[in-house]
Design a protein around this motif. Structure first.
Motif, PDB file in Angstrom:
ATOM      1  N   ASN A 208       0.834  -1.196   0.000  1.00 37.05           N
ATOM      2  CA  ASN A 208       0.000   0.000   0.000  1.00 37.05           C
ATOM      3  C   ASN A 208       0.871   1.249   0.000  1.00 37.05           C
ATOM      4  OD1 ASN A 208      -2.774  -1.268   0.509  1.00 37.05           O
ATOM      5  ND2 ASN A 208      -1.564  -2.116   2.180  1.00 37.05           N
ATOM      6  N   LYS A 209       0.389   2.288  -0.665  1.00 37.60           N
ATOM      7  CA  LYS A 209       1.115   3.558  -0.699  1.00 37.60           C
ATOM      8  C   LYS A 209       0.931   4.277   0.630  1.00 37.60           C
ATOM      9  CE  LYS A 209       0.521   4.093  -5.685  1.00 37.60           C
ATOM     10  NZ  LYS A 209      -0.087   4.917  -6.768  1.00 37.60           N
ATOM     11  N   ILE A 210       2.056   4.571   1.262  1.00 38.94           N
ATOM     12  CA  ILE A 210       2.041   5.172   2.594  1.00 38.94           C
ATOM     13  C   ILE A 210       2.861   6.449   2.591  1.00 38.94           C
ATOM     14  CG2 ILE A 210       2.588   4.831   5.031  1.00 38.94           C
ATOM     15  CD1 ILE A 210       0.488   2.870   4.090  1.00 38.94           C
ATOM     16  N   VAL A 211       2.352   7.468   3.252  1.00 37.18           N
ATOM     17  CA  VAL A 211       3.130   8.667   3.545  1.00 37.18           C
ATOM     18  C   VAL A 211       3.123   8.862   5.054  1.00 37.18           C
ATOM     19  CG1 VAL A 211       3.258  11.175   3.361  1.00 37.18           C
ATOM     20  CG2 VAL A 211       2.696   9.817   1.347  1.00 37.18           C
ATOM     21  N   ILE A 212       4.298   9.058   5.628  1.00 37.89           N
ATOM     22  CA  ILE A 212       4.426   9.306   7.064  1.00 37.89           C
ATOM     23  C   ILE A 212       4.939  10.728   7.252  1.00 37.89           C
ATOM     24  CG2 ILE A 212       5.560   8.631   9.210  1.00 37.89           C
ATOM     25  CD1 ILE A 212       5.745   5.798   8.116  1.00 37.89           C
ATOM     26  N   CYS A 213       4.254  11.493   8.090  1.00 42.42           N
ATOM     27  CA  CYS A 213       4.619  12.891   8.343  1.00 42.42           C
ATOM     28  C   CYS A 213       4.942  13.097   9.814  1.00 42.42           C
ATOM     29  CB  CYS A 213       3.462  13.808   7.941  1.00 42.42           C
ATOM     30  SG  CYS A 213       3.707  15.550   8.399  1.00 42.42           S
ATOM     31  N   GLU A 214       6.091  13.691  10.082  1.00 45.96           N
ATOM     32  CA  GLU A 214       6.416  14.138  11.436  1.00 45.96           C
ATOM     33  C   GLU A 214       5.920  15.573  11.586  1.00 45.96           C
ATOM     34  OE1 GLU A 214      10.204  14.485  14.484  1.00 45.96           O
ATOM     35  OE2 GLU A 214      10.531  14.827  12.340  1.00 45.96           O
ATOM     36  N   CYS A 215       4.910  15.767  12.426  1.00 49.97           N
ATOM     37  CA  CYS A 215       4.269  17.081  12.489  1.00 49.97           C
ATOM     38  C   CYS A 215       4.828  17.987  13.582  1.00 49.97           C
ATOM     39  CB  CYS A 215       2.760  16.924  12.683  1.00 49.97           C
ATOM     40  SG  CYS A 215       2.257  16.165  14.239  1.00 49.97           S
ATOM     41  N   GLY A 216       5.486  17.428  14.586  1.00 51.39           N
ATOM     42  CA  GLY A 216       5.900  18.229  15.724  1.00 51.39           C
ATOM     43  C   GLY A 216       4.815  18.234  16.794  1.00 51.39           C
ATOM     44  N   ILE A 217       5.184  18.691  17.982  1.00 53.18           N
ATOM     45  CA  ILE A 217       4.302  18.612  19.146  1.00 53.18           C
ATOM     46  C   ILE A 217       3.318  19.781  19.177  1.00 53.18           C
ATOM     47  CG2 ILE A 217       4.239  18.629  21.674  1.00 53.18           C
ATOM     48  CD1 ILE A 217       7.052  17.351  21.595  1.00 53.18           C
ATOM     49  N   GLY A 218       2.074  19.484  19.529  1.00 51.07           N
ATOM     50  CA  GLY A 218       1.092  20.532  19.788  1.00 51.07           C
ATOM     51  C   GLY A 218       0.061  20.723  18.688  1.00 51.07           C
ATOM     52  N   THR A 219      -0.980  21.471  19.015  1.00 47.92           N
ATOM     53  CA  THR A 219      -2.123  21.627  18.124  1.00 47.92           C
ATOM     54  C   THR A 219      -1.807  22.451  16.881  1.00 47.92           C
ATOM     55  OG1 THR A 219      -2.905  23.554  19.365  1.00 47.92           O
ATOM     56  CG2 THR A 219      -3.742  21.413  20.046  1.00 47.92           C
ATOM     57  N   ILE A 220      -1.018  23.498  17.025  1.00 44.05           N
ATOM     58  CA  ILE A 220      -0.707  24.341  15.864  1.00 44.05           C
ATOM     59  C   ILE A 220       0.163  23.590  14.868  1.00 44.05           C
ATOM     60  CG2 ILE A 220       0.457  26.449  15.102  1.00 44.05           C
ATOM     61  CD1 ILE A 220      -0.442  27.748  17.720  1.00 44.05           C
ATOM     62  N   ASN A 221       1.206  22.931  15.371  1.00 43.05           N
ATOM     63  CA  ASN A 221       2.069  22.150  14.472  1.00 43.05           C
ATOM     64  C   ASN A 221       1.286  21.061  13.757  1.00 43.05           C
ATOM     65  OD1 ASN A 221       4.520  23.480  14.936  1.00 43.05           O
ATOM     66  ND2 ASN A 221       4.942  22.287  16.767  1.00 43.05           N
TER      67      ASN A 221
ATOM     68  N   ALA B 274      -2.004  20.788  13.213  1.00 50.16           N
ATOM     69  CA  ALA B 274      -3.001  21.325  12.276  1.00 50.16           C
ATOM     70  C   ALA B 274      -2.333  21.808  10.993  1.00 50.16           C
ATOM     71  CB  ALA B 274      -3.775  22.466  12.926  1.00 50.16           C
ATOM     72  N   THR B 275      -1.203  22.491  11.143  1.00 54.61           N
ATOM     73  CA  THR B 275      -0.487  23.008   9.969  1.00 54.61           C
ATOM     74  C   THR B 275       0.045  21.862   9.109  1.00 54.61           C
ATOM     75  OG1 THR B 275       0.186  24.960  11.248  1.00 54.61           O
ATOM     76  CG2 THR B 275       1.389  24.503   9.210  1.00 54.61           C
ATOM     77  N   ALA B 276       0.704  20.894   9.759  1.00 53.88           N
ATOM     78  CA  ALA B 276       1.289  19.781   9.017  1.00 53.88           C
ATOM     79  C   ALA B 276       0.225  18.944   8.326  1.00 53.88           C
ATOM     80  CB  ALA B 276       2.110  18.905   9.961  1.00 53.88           C
ATOM     81  N   LEU B 277      -0.905  18.720   8.998  1.00 49.82           N
ATOM     82  CA  LEU B 277      -1.949  17.910   8.382  1.00 49.82           C
ATOM     83  C   LEU B 277      -2.565  18.623   7.183  1.00 49.82           C
ATOM     84  CD1 LEU B 277      -3.621  15.393   8.248  1.00 49.82           C
ATOM     85  CD2 LEU B 277      -5.160  16.357   9.971  1.00 49.82           C
ATOM     86  N   THR B 278      -2.778  19.916   7.312  1.00 48.01           N
ATOM     87  CA  THR B 278      -3.318  20.679   6.182  1.00 48.01           C
ATOM     88  C   THR B 278      -2.387  20.610   4.976  1.00 48.01           C
ATOM     89  OG1 THR B 278      -4.450  22.196   7.700  1.00 48.01           O
ATOM     90  CG2 THR B 278      -4.134  22.942   5.433  1.00 48.01           C
ATOM     91  N   ILE B 279      -1.098  20.799   5.211  1.00 48.86           N
ATOM     92  CA  ILE B 279      -0.111  20.712   4.131  1.00 48.86           C
ATOM     93  C   ILE B 279      -0.086  19.303   3.541  1.00 48.86           C
ATOM     94  CG2 ILE B 279       2.381  20.733   3.659  1.00 48.86           C
ATOM     95  CD1 ILE B 279       2.554  23.076   5.687  1.00 48.86           C
ATOM     96  N   SER B 280      -0.172  18.285   4.410  1.00 44.88           N
ATOM     97  CA  SER B 280      -0.163  16.891   3.946  1.00 44.88           C
ATOM     98  C   SER B 280      -1.356  16.598   3.052  1.00 44.88           C
ATOM     99  CB  SER B 280      -0.184  15.936   5.155  1.00 44.88           C
ATOM    100  OG  SER B 280       0.935  16.118   5.986  1.00 44.88           O
ATOM    101  N   ILE B 281      -2.517  17.072   3.459  1.00 41.68           N
ATOM    102  CA  ILE B 281      -3.735  16.831   2.679  1.00 41.68           C
ATOM    103  C   ILE B 281      -3.659  17.525   1.329  1.00 41.68           C
ATOM    104  CG2 ILE B 281      -6.218  17.301   2.582  1.00 41.68           C
ATOM    105  CD1 ILE B 281      -6.266  16.881   5.636  1.00 41.68           C
TER     106      ILE B 281
END
Length: 236
Positions: free
Chosen positions: A44-57, A59-66
């Protein structure tokens, strides 16, 4: 990449390292300030993202990932502190929904916990709490396929805070029904809901202040192995 499963977590060396090592044809990239690993797992095609600790990090990383990968499913891996005597260090919690414990409305006259009410500030509304939810289909899939294993299903408490005060932990559990606490799940479920992408947060219990169980990051291996098995089920 198309038809991607996105795994997102705060700390690569603690919450993602096992899964990263499982990737085949792995490629590491930096994009918009965040680290991503592209590859395959169980075909399966997988992408793993390290977003950093906390809600702002997160939220930002997930938005960019999407926006970059358009994932079909989001899995958030993370460690969490247990809120009850029934949830022990090393066990796994599946987040059914989540409450933001750092959005407070002062309604009292003193400085006790009862003077501050958790709320969701919505224009024209008051005394309302919005609790984003996991994908119900994924929750049902986990319940059905892991029924013989000790898993906890319930409400996550989340926000930019690490509570160590036993009285406050018990208060949040008793009043709002949360069973463990983390710093990313509120933003993961909120952003996933905005984009209408199925998501689930998996939590490994790393400590429990109620039971005086100290923090232990090594429990993360068990959580990541559970996520690996979940990916196999989801992608059948």
């Amino acid at each position: 990449m198309e038809n991607v499963v996105l795994i997102i977590g705060a700390m690569e060396d603690i919450e993602l390292c096992y899964l990263i090592n499982k990737l085949m044809n792995k490629k590491e990239i930096l994009y918009q300030g965040f680290k991503f690993y592209e590859g395959e797992m169980l075909k399966n095609k997988i992408v793993i993202c390290e977003c950093g600790i906390g809600t702002i990090n997160s939220a930002t990383a997930l938005t960019i990932s999407i926006e970059k990968y358009k994932p079909r499913i989001i899995i958030n891996n993370g460690l969490s502190g247990g809120y009850t005597e029934e949830i022990r260090k090393g066990e796994i919690v599946v987040g059914v929904d989540v409450i933001d414990i750092t959005v407070l409305d002062y309604k009292g006259t003193g400085n006790t916990m009862e003077d501050y009410e958790i709320t969701t500030f919505l224009h024209g509304e008051s005394n309302k709490i919005v609790m984003p939810k996991a994908c119900n289909k994924i929750i049902k899939l986990i319940r059905r396929n892991f029924e013989n294993e000790k898993l906890h299903f319930g409400r996550l408490a989340s926000g930019n805070i690490w509570n160590k005060n036993k009285e406050r932990i018990q208060y949040i559990h008793n009043k709002y029904g949360a069973i463990c606490e983390d710093m990313e799940s509120i933003s993961i479920y909120k952003v996933a809901d905005i984009y209408k992408i199925p998501a689930v947060c998996i939590r490994g219990i790393s400590n429990n202040e109620i039971l005086d169980e100290p923090y232990d990051y090594l429990v993360s291996d068990k959580m990541q192995k559970f996520t690996e098995r979940l990916i196999e089920l989801i992608c059948k």
